[in-house]
Write a protein that holds these residues in place. Structure first.
Motif, PDB file in Angstrom:
ATOM      1  N   GLY A   1       0.829  -1.212   0.000  1.00 21.91           N
ATOM      2  CA  GLY A   1       0.000   0.000   0.000  1.00 21.91           C
ATOM      3  C   GLY A   1       0.856   1.251   0.000  1.00 21.91           C
TER       4      GLY A   1
ATOM      5  N   GLY B   1      -0.103   4.468   0.143  1.00 19.47           N
ATOM      6  CA  GLY B   1      -0.888   5.641   0.514  1.00 19.47           C
ATOM      7  C   GLY B   1      -0.090   6.530   1.453  1.00 19.47           C
TER       8      GLY B   1
ATOM      9  N   GLY C   1      -5.027   0.724   4.006  1.00 17.75           N
ATOM     10  CA  GLY C   1      -5.986   1.814   4.142  1.00 17.75           C
ATOM     11  C   GLY C   1      -7.442   1.421   4.310  1.00 17.75           C
TER      12      GLY C   1
HETATM   13  P1  FAD Z   1      -4.543   5.090   1.809  1.00 13.92           P
HETATM   14  O1  FAD Z   1      -3.991   6.451   1.698  1.00 13.92           O
HETATM   15  O2  FAD Z   1      -5.877   4.802   1.259  1.00 13.92           O
HETATM   16  O3  FAD Z   1      -3.488   4.101   1.162  1.00 13.92           O
HETATM   17  C1  FAD Z   1      -3.731   2.725   1.028  1.00 13.92           C
HETATM   18  C2  FAD Z   1      -3.124   2.280  -0.287  1.00 13.92           C
HETATM   19  O4  FAD Z   1      -3.117   0.869  -0.352  1.00 13.92           O
HETATM   20  C3  FAD Z   1      -3.887   2.776  -1.490  1.00 13.92           C
HETATM   21  O5  FAD Z   1      -2.990   3.445  -2.329  1.00 13.92           O
HETATM   22  C4  FAD Z   1      -4.459   1.514  -2.113  1.00 13.92           C
HETATM   23  O6  FAD Z   1      -4.518   1.610  -3.526  1.00 13.92           O
HETATM   24  C5  FAD Z   1      -3.465   0.480  -1.677  1.00 13.92           C
HETATM   25  N1  FAD Z   1      -3.967  -0.901  -1.570  1.00 13.92           N
HETATM   26  C6  FAD Z   1      -5.126  -1.321  -0.998  1.00 13.92           C
HETATM   27  N2  FAD Z   1      -5.178  -2.677  -1.032  1.00 13.92           N
HETATM   28  C7  FAD Z   1      -4.033  -3.107  -1.645  1.00 13.92           C
HETATM   29  C8  FAD Z   1      -3.504  -4.401  -1.963  1.00 13.92           C
HETATM   30  N3  FAD Z   1      -4.154  -5.532  -1.644  1.00 13.92           N
HETATM   31  N4  FAD Z   1      -2.294  -4.487  -2.592  1.00 13.92           N
HETATM   32  C9  FAD Z   1      -1.606  -3.342  -2.921  1.00 13.92           C
HETATM   33  N5  FAD Z   1      -2.076  -2.094  -2.632  1.00 13.92           N
HETATM   34  C10 FAD Z   1      -3.261  -1.986  -1.995  1.00 13.92           C
HETATM   35  N6  FAD Z   1      -8.707  11.786   6.151  1.00 13.92           N
HETATM   36  C11 FAD Z   1      -8.429  13.100   6.328  1.00 13.92           C
HETATM   37  O7  FAD Z   1      -7.558  13.467   7.128  1.00 13.92           O
HETATM   38  N7  FAD Z   1      -9.087  14.054   5.607  1.00 13.92           N
HETATM   39  C12 FAD Z   1     -10.026  13.731   4.681  1.00 13.92           C
HETATM   40  O8  FAD Z   1     -10.602  14.605   4.057  1.00 13.92           O
HETATM   41  C13 FAD Z   1     -10.333  12.358   4.487  1.00 13.92           C
HETATM   42  N8  FAD Z   1     -11.267  11.990   3.578  1.00 13.92           N
HETATM   43  C14 FAD Z   1     -11.514  10.679   3.345  1.00 13.92           C
HETATM   44  C15 FAD Z   1     -12.442  10.322   2.357  1.00 13.92           C
HETATM   45  C16 FAD Z   1     -12.700   8.990   2.076  1.00 13.92           C
HETATM   46  C17 FAD Z   1     -13.673   8.637   1.008  1.00 13.92           C
HETATM   47  C18 FAD Z   1     -12.021   7.983   2.814  1.00 13.92           C
HETATM   48  C19 FAD Z   1     -12.271   6.537   2.517  1.00 13.92           C
HETATM   49  C20 FAD Z   1     -11.119   8.337   3.807  1.00 13.92           C
HETATM   50  C21 FAD Z   1     -10.847   9.663   4.098  1.00 13.92           C
HETATM   51  N9  FAD Z   1      -9.943  10.053   5.080  1.00 13.92           N
HETATM   52  C22 FAD Z   1      -9.638  11.390   5.259  1.00 13.92           C
HETATM   53  C23 FAD Z   1      -9.383   9.075   6.000  1.00 13.92           C
HETATM   54  C24 FAD Z   1      -7.915   8.634   5.836  1.00 13.92           C
HETATM   55  O9  FAD Z   1      -7.091   9.481   6.527  1.00 13.92           O
HETATM   56  C25 FAD Z   1      -7.397   8.546   4.450  1.00 13.92           C
HETATM   57  O10 FAD Z   1      -8.139   7.548   3.844  1.00 13.92           O
HETATM   58  C26 FAD Z   1      -5.895   8.208   4.375  1.00 13.92           C
HETATM   59  O11 FAD Z   1      -5.568   8.186   3.032  1.00 13.92           O
HETATM   60  C27 FAD Z   1      -5.489   6.907   5.037  1.00 13.92           C
HETATM   61  O12 FAD Z   1      -4.127   6.616   4.782  1.00 13.92           O
HETATM   62  P2  FAD Z   1      -3.642   5.121   4.540  1.00 13.92           P
HETATM   63  O13 FAD Z   1      -2.232   5.160   4.105  1.00 13.92           O
HETATM   64  O14 FAD Z   1      -3.980   4.297   5.717  1.00 13.92           O
HETATM   65  O15 FAD Z   1      -4.572   4.609   3.348  1.00 13.92           O
END
Ligand code: FAD
Length: 468
Positions: free
Chosen positions: A8, A10, A148
């Motif tokens: 991931g 993100g 994520g």
């Molecule tokens: P992400 O940034 O989503 O990164 C996860 C990554 O893993 C993605 O790139 C995805 O493509 C990848 N992935 C998933 N499964 C797999 C797999 N099996 N194999 C390889 N890659 C994979 N937070 C805020 O602070 N402000 C906001 O405005 C906000 N808005 C949001 C709106 C929505 C619709 C959602 C769902 C969430 C929001 N959030 C917001 C909450 C959260 O902070 C963010 O989602 C943030 O991006 C989380 O970071 P992360 O790295 O955990 O996940």
């Protein structure tokens, strides 16, 4: 060194990969989004193939480290060489006291810096199940899962199979959480229903806020009239039992709440024992410190703007300060307090670490912060010199505490764990100071602010000690 694998790319995974590479350990970052011939970018929210894409707002929220907990988290992350903070600073756009960024410039910068790092390999692929078994040289003995809130279904299913029924949630159903010090205990009182003893023998585990008929009717009117946020199409979920938003209950009948989460039975107002309350709102302790209390059964889709206003109609909550407002939305996260150890490794399979929103933190910054720590933990393990998490007096340490046990110690039991933003209520409290550094008296109404500053100063000092 053998590589560490990060799944991931993100906010969390990008930061984790950077921290690992910066410590001299190679890292392979697997990201499923790709701009291939089909042009398919595979999540319901992401729109590009860029790393660390911000899916909604372009803000990392307040940048004020002295008086705002997320600003403090920014400061701590900058001290630790955060990639996310550095790229955000570089692509900042004007937003008052907040740190907002040009989202494309920001994501492009993160992608560029990681692609150019000699120790980072980016592979555009989905890991569609548990990571392959380690064979002594492929590095799969040290993996960070940072997939994520929209973790791909195949991986989510594999995690569910590993952890068991009930240990992975697909939705937040969040009731508002209130700072204890803002509850008016001259009106509210502590008592468990029928004085039933809870964990630890506490028969006064709840805080109760009483309503008379008039107040109840006015409250129902406000619930019915208040604007609600609509689910996006992909969030089209059936409600499940015990999880109905309060305004949906109110729509089913004006009395429904009075027979549900607001039922007044088994409780006696010590200040007015002979008068039966018409309805009672209960608050339950939300963290071990007792600084945060959640409104029992009050998950809601009311728009954030009107929530505070509506809930302040409840006697005892006139001046309530909210650590978080209620909500209901799609979010994949594990039951971290049960499943993870303090270095965010899965107890049942310690080769797997979890980071980001999937661990039950909420928000871009908090997700990146957990990526930062897991990256450091994983690299330290690879070098044979494991490290502990920062102390809980730091914002980073307080988040680790929240996701690995603070809740359960409060006696809420599994199932009550819900994602949370960083806030001062997660840090061990301090007495509000009465005088400032020069010995000058601080006016009563400014003491809360002064306390935040002291907590921030303590955090940065303790982080320095941890880093040293
Ligand atoms: P992400 O940034 O989503 O990164 C996860 C990554 O893993 C993605 O790139 C995805 O493509 C990848 N992935 C998933 N499964 C797999 C797999 N099996 N194999 C390889 N890659 C994979 N937070 C805020 O602070 N402000 C906001 O405005 C906000 N808005 C949001 C709106 C929505 C619709 C959602 C769902 C969430 C929001 N959030 C917001 C909450 C959260 O902070 C963010 O989602 C943030 O991006 C989380 O970071 P992360 O790295 O955990 O996940």
């Amino acid at each position: 060194y053998q590589p560490v694998h990060v799944i991931g790319g993100g906010l969390a995974g990008s930061e984790a990969a950077w921290q690992i590479a910066q410590s001299g350990v190679p890292v392979i970052l697997h990201e499923m989004r790709k701009d291939d011939a089909t042009g398919k970018v595979i999540t319901d929210a992401h729109q590009t193939d860029g790393l660390a894409e911000m899916v909604c707002s372009n803000s990392f929220r307040s940048d004020d480290w002295q008086f705002n907990a997320v600003g403090l988290l920014h400061a701590e992350m900058r001290k630790l060489g955060s990639l996310i903070m550095s790229c955000a600073d570089q692509h900042q756009v004007p937003a008052g006291g907040a740190l907002a960024v040009d989202r494309d410039g920001f994501s492009t910068e993160v992608t560029k810096r990681l692609s150019q790092h000699p120790l980072v390999t980016i592979v555009r692929e989905e890991i569609a199940g548990l990571p392959p078994a380690p064979d002594g040289k492929n590095g799969w003995d040290n993996v960070i899962v940072a997939t994520g809130p929209l973790t791909s279904p195949a991986l989510a299913q594999a995690v569910l199979d590993l952890t068991g029924e009930g240990q992975l949630s697909f939705f937040d159903a969040i009731a508002p959480i209130i700072h204890f010090e803002s509850i008016n205990m001259d009106i509210a009182w502590r008592q468990s229903r029928y004085d039933k003893e809870g964990p630890g023998g506490d028969a006064a585990a709840y805080i109760n806020c009483p309503m008379n008929k008039e107040q109840y009717e006015a409250f129902i009117d406000a619930l019915l009239a208040g604007p609600k946020s609509e689910f996006k199409e992909w969030e089209n979920v059936p409600y499940f039992d015990g999880c109905l938003p309060i305004e949906v209950m109110a729509e089913r009948g004006r009395e429904t709440l009075r027979h549900g989460p607001m039922k007044p039975v088994g409780l006696t107002n010590p200040r007015d024992p002979l008068v039966k309350a018409y309805a009672i709102v209960q608050l339950r302790q939300d963290n071990a410190l007792g600084t945060l209390w959640n409104m029992v059964g009050f998950q809601t889709k009311l728009k954030h703007g009107v929530q505070a206003e509506t809930f302040r109609m409840i006697p005892g909550l006139e001046d309530a300060q909210f650590a978080r407002l209620g909500g209901l939305h799609r979010n994949t996260f594990i039951n971290s307090p049960k499943l993870l150890d303090k270095s965010l490794r899965m107890k049942a399979q310690p080769r797997l670490r979890f980071a980001g929103q999937v661990t039950g933190v909420e928000g871009y910054v908090e997700s990146a912060a957990m990526g930062l720590l897991t990256g450091r933990f994983a690299a330290a393990d690879r070098k044979g010199a494991p490290i502990d998490a920062p102390p809980p007096t730091t914002a980073l340490g307080a988040l680790v505490e929240h996701i690995t046990g603070g809740h359960l110690e409060a006696g809420n039991g599994p199932g009550s764990f819900q994602p949370m933003n960083i806030n001062y209520g997660l840090l061990p409290p301090l007495e509000a100071p009465k005088v400032d550094e020069d010995g000058k008296k601080i006016p009563l109404k400014e003491r809360g602010r002064a306390k935040k500053r002291l907590m921030s100063l303590r955090a940065l000092k303790d982080l320095d000690a941890w880093m040293a």
